[in-house]
Write a protein that holds these residues in place. Structure first.
Motif, PDB file in Angstrom:
ATOM      1  N   GLY A  36       0.801  -1.225   0.000  1.00 21.77           N
ATOM      2  CA  GLY A  36       0.000   0.000   0.000  1.00 21.77           C
ATOM      3  C   GLY A  36       0.829   1.267   0.000  1.00 21.77           C
ATOM      4  O   GLY A  36       0.294   2.369   0.089  1.00 21.77           O
ATOM      5  N   ARG A  37       2.154   1.121  -0.132  1.00 21.54           N
ATOM      6  CA  ARG A  37       3.040   2.273  -0.136  1.00 21.54           C
ATOM      7  C   ARG A  37       3.322   2.697  -1.570  1.00 21.54           C
ATOM      8  O   ARG A  37       3.766   1.900  -2.399  1.00 21.54           O
ATOM      9  N   SER A  38       3.093   3.982  -1.852  1.00 22.81           N
ATOM     10  CA  SER A  38       3.280   4.485  -3.216  1.00 22.81           C
ATOM     11  C   SER A  38       4.746   4.554  -3.604  1.00 22.81           C
ATOM     12  O   SER A  38       5.070   4.752  -4.774  1.00 22.81           O
ATOM     13  N   ASP A  39       5.661   4.407  -2.619  1.00 21.88           N
ATOM     14  CA  ASP A  39       7.086   4.523  -2.923  1.00 21.88           C
ATOM     15  C   ASP A  39       7.799   3.177  -2.986  1.00 21.88           C
ATOM     16  O   ASP A  39       9.022   3.131  -3.090  1.00 21.88           O
ATOM     17  N   ASP A  40       7.062   2.054  -2.930  1.00 25.41           N
ATOM     18  CA  ASP A  40       7.677   0.732  -3.060  1.00 25.41           C
ATOM     19  C   ASP A  40       7.723   0.320  -4.530  1.00 25.41           C
ATOM     20  O   ASP A  40       7.104  -0.658  -4.953  1.00 25.41           O
ATOM     21  N   ASN A  41       8.431   1.109  -5.328  1.00 23.86           N
ATOM     22  CA  ASN A  41       8.617   0.803  -6.744  1.00 23.86           C
ATOM     23  C   ASN A  41      10.034   1.219  -7.115  1.00 23.86           C
ATOM     24  O   ASN A  41      10.689   1.987  -6.403  1.00 23.86           O
ATOM     25  N   LEU A  42      10.526   0.699  -8.235  1.00 24.88           N
ATOM     26  CA  LEU A  42      11.929   0.860  -8.590  1.00 24.88           C
ATOM     27  C   LEU A  42      12.327   2.327  -8.769  1.00 24.88           C
ATOM     28  O   LEU A  42      13.395   2.753  -8.318  1.00 24.88           O
ATOM     29  N   ASP A  43      11.471   3.108  -9.399  1.00 20.23           N
ATOM     30  CA  ASP A  43      11.801   4.514  -9.643  1.00 20.23           C
ATOM     31  C   ASP A  43      11.913   5.291  -8.335  1.00 20.23           C
ATOM     32  O   ASP A  43      12.884   6.035  -8.103  1.00 20.23           O
ATOM     33  N   SER A  44      10.934   5.123  -7.449  1.00 22.23           N
ATOM     34  CA  SER A  44      10.970   5.806  -6.164  1.00 22.23           C
ATOM     35  C   SER A  44      12.132   5.310  -5.309  1.00 22.23           C
ATOM     36  O   SER A  44      12.768   6.092  -4.587  1.00 22.23           O
ATOM     37  N   LEU A  45      12.421   4.007  -5.384  1.00 20.29           N
ATOM     38  CA  LEU A  45      13.521   3.447  -4.590  1.00 20.29           C
ATOM     39  C   LEU A  45      14.867   4.054  -4.981  1.00 20.29           C
ATOM     40  O   LEU A  45      15.714   4.318  -4.123  1.00 20.29           O
ATOM     41  N   GLN A  46      15.061   4.261  -6.274  1.00 19.71           N
ATOM     42  CA  GLN A  46      16.299   4.882  -6.740  1.00 19.71           C
ATOM     43  C   GLN A  46      16.478   6.254  -6.093  1.00 19.71           C
ATOM     44  O   GLN A  46      17.564   6.597  -5.597  1.00 19.71           O
ATOM     45  N   LYS A  47      15.415   7.027  -6.080  1.00 22.26           N
ATOM     46  CA  LYS A  47      15.464   8.360  -5.483  1.00 22.26           C
ATOM     47  C   LYS A  47      15.651   8.269  -3.969  1.00 22.26           C
ATOM     48  O   LYS A  47      16.406   9.058  -3.378  1.00 22.26           O
ATOM     49  N   ARG A  48      14.976   7.307  -3.334  1.00 23.06           N
ATOM     50  CA  ARG A  48      15.075   7.163  -1.881  1.00 23.06           C
ATOM     51  C   ARG A  48      16.490   6.770  -1.464  1.00 23.06           C
ATOM     52  O   ARG A  48      17.005   7.268  -0.447  1.00 23.06           O
ATOM     53  N   PHE A  49      17.119   5.890  -2.237  1.00 23.74           N
ATOM     54  CA  PHE A  49      18.484   5.482  -1.912  1.00 23.74           C
ATOM     55  C   PHE A  49      19.466   6.638  -2.088  1.00 23.74           C
ATOM     56  O   PHE A  49      20.401   6.794  -1.294  1.00 23.74           O
ATOM     57  N   ASN A  50      19.264   7.422  -3.136  1.00 23.36           N
ATOM     58  CA  ASN A  50      20.136   8.584  -3.334  1.00 23.36           C
ATOM     59  C   ASN A  50      20.005   9.566  -2.174  1.00 23.36           C
ATOM     60  O   ASN A  50      20.999  10.115  -1.686  1.00 23.36           O
ATOM     61  N   THR A  51      18.770   9.771  -1.730  1.00 20.89           N
ATOM     62  CA  THR A  51      18.526  10.642  -0.578  1.00 20.89           C
ATOM     63  C   THR A  51      19.187  10.079   0.669  1.00 20.89           C
ATOM     64  O   THR A  51      19.822  10.804   1.445  1.00 20.89           O
ATOM     65  N   TYR A  52      19.052   8.775   0.849  1.00 20.03           N
ATOM     66  CA  TYR A  52      19.642   8.100   2.015  1.00 20.03           C
ATOM     67  C   TYR A  52      21.164   8.261   2.039  1.00 20.03           C
ATOM     68  O   TYR A  52      21.747   8.648   3.059  1.00 20.03           O
ATOM     69  N   LEU A  53      21.811   8.000   0.901  1.00 25.85           N
ATOM     70  CA  LEU A  53      23.270   8.073   0.843  1.00 25.85           C
ATOM     71  C   LEU A  53      23.787   9.506   1.001  1.00 25.85           C
ATOM     72  O   LEU A  53      24.767   9.756   1.708  1.00 25.85           O
ATOM     73  N   ASN A  54      23.111  10.449   0.349  1.00 27.90           N
ATOM     74  CA  ASN A  54      23.582  11.838   0.346  1.00 27.90           C
ATOM     75  C   ASN A  54      23.218  12.608   1.609  1.00 27.90           C
ATOM     76  O   ASN A  54      23.972  13.484   2.051  1.00 27.90           O
TER      77      ASN A  54
END
Length: 213
Positions: free
Chosen positions: A150-168
């Protein structure tokens, strides 16, 4: 461990000051699963910054709903004033004094906002940091999405952005607390029960006893 003991002693002397453990890690590192176990074993109230934001996004009439939805979909971080306000309200509403704050602080702005608004109202015991590879975290999140999270961010495109945010943005926060001796690193690539064994060691070492039945 000495710094942890000092913080615990300080909060023990002032019973009215809530005790906080920040829980950080990459998307899919298993923070939510471990927080549920910690809550049961140690009596901490689990507050997920992400869950609180998603609830606010869905609340009818919310002035922040549209902005939160856009930030979440883009893997960006919601302004700290909103997140701190939601966390503070949840803490007050619970009536409890021990809290796990999951997924916060996620960047420098979060850290500065928390320090400005909440540092004199809480005692930070330590930061629980779950280490897990990007590949495994991605696999877990996609599996969660396929299973109907039910999470709108559990998809490959959003994950890429989330990981970049996490690392940076988030890793510098972990490093900041590590310099203060406040980070407890946990290997999150093993089975949940094994992860929790290591989590218990971190809590026990801080003098936080398990609940008795």
């Amino acid at each position: 461990m000495f710094s942890c003991a000092l913080r615990y002693l300080s909060s023990y002397i002032n019973k009215m000051v809530p005790e906080v453990v920040f829980v950080l890690g990459a998307p899919g590192a298993g923070k939510g699963t471990q927080c549920s176990l910690i809550s049961k074993e140690y009596g901490f109230v689990h507050l997920s910054a992400g869950d609180l934001l998603r609830e606010e996004r869905q609340r009818p009439g919310s002035e922040y709903g549209e902005m939160i939805e856009q930030k979440i979909r883009n893997g960006e971080i919601v302004p700290v004033e909103v997140t701190c306000s939601l966390l503070h309200k949840a803490m007050q509403k619970s009536g409890q004094k021990r809290f796990l704050i999951d997924g916060f602080p996620r960047n420098k702005d979060n850290l500065e906002g928390w320090t400005r608004v909440m540092s004199d109202k809480t005692t930070l015991l330590f930061v629980l940091f779950f280490e897990c590879s990007r590949d495994l975290c991605t696999e877990r999140c996609l599996g969660r999405g396929a299973a109907g999270s039910g999470r709108s961010d559990d998809n490959l495109d959003s994950l890429q952005k989330r990981f970049n945010t996490y690392l940076n943005d988030t890793m510098p926060i972990v490093e900041h607390y590590e310099q203060q001796g406040l980070v407890r690193k946990i290997n999150a690539e093993v089975a949940p029960e094994k992860v929790f064994e290591d989590v218990k060691k971190a809590f026990d070492a801080c003098g936080l006893n398990q609940l008795t039945n």
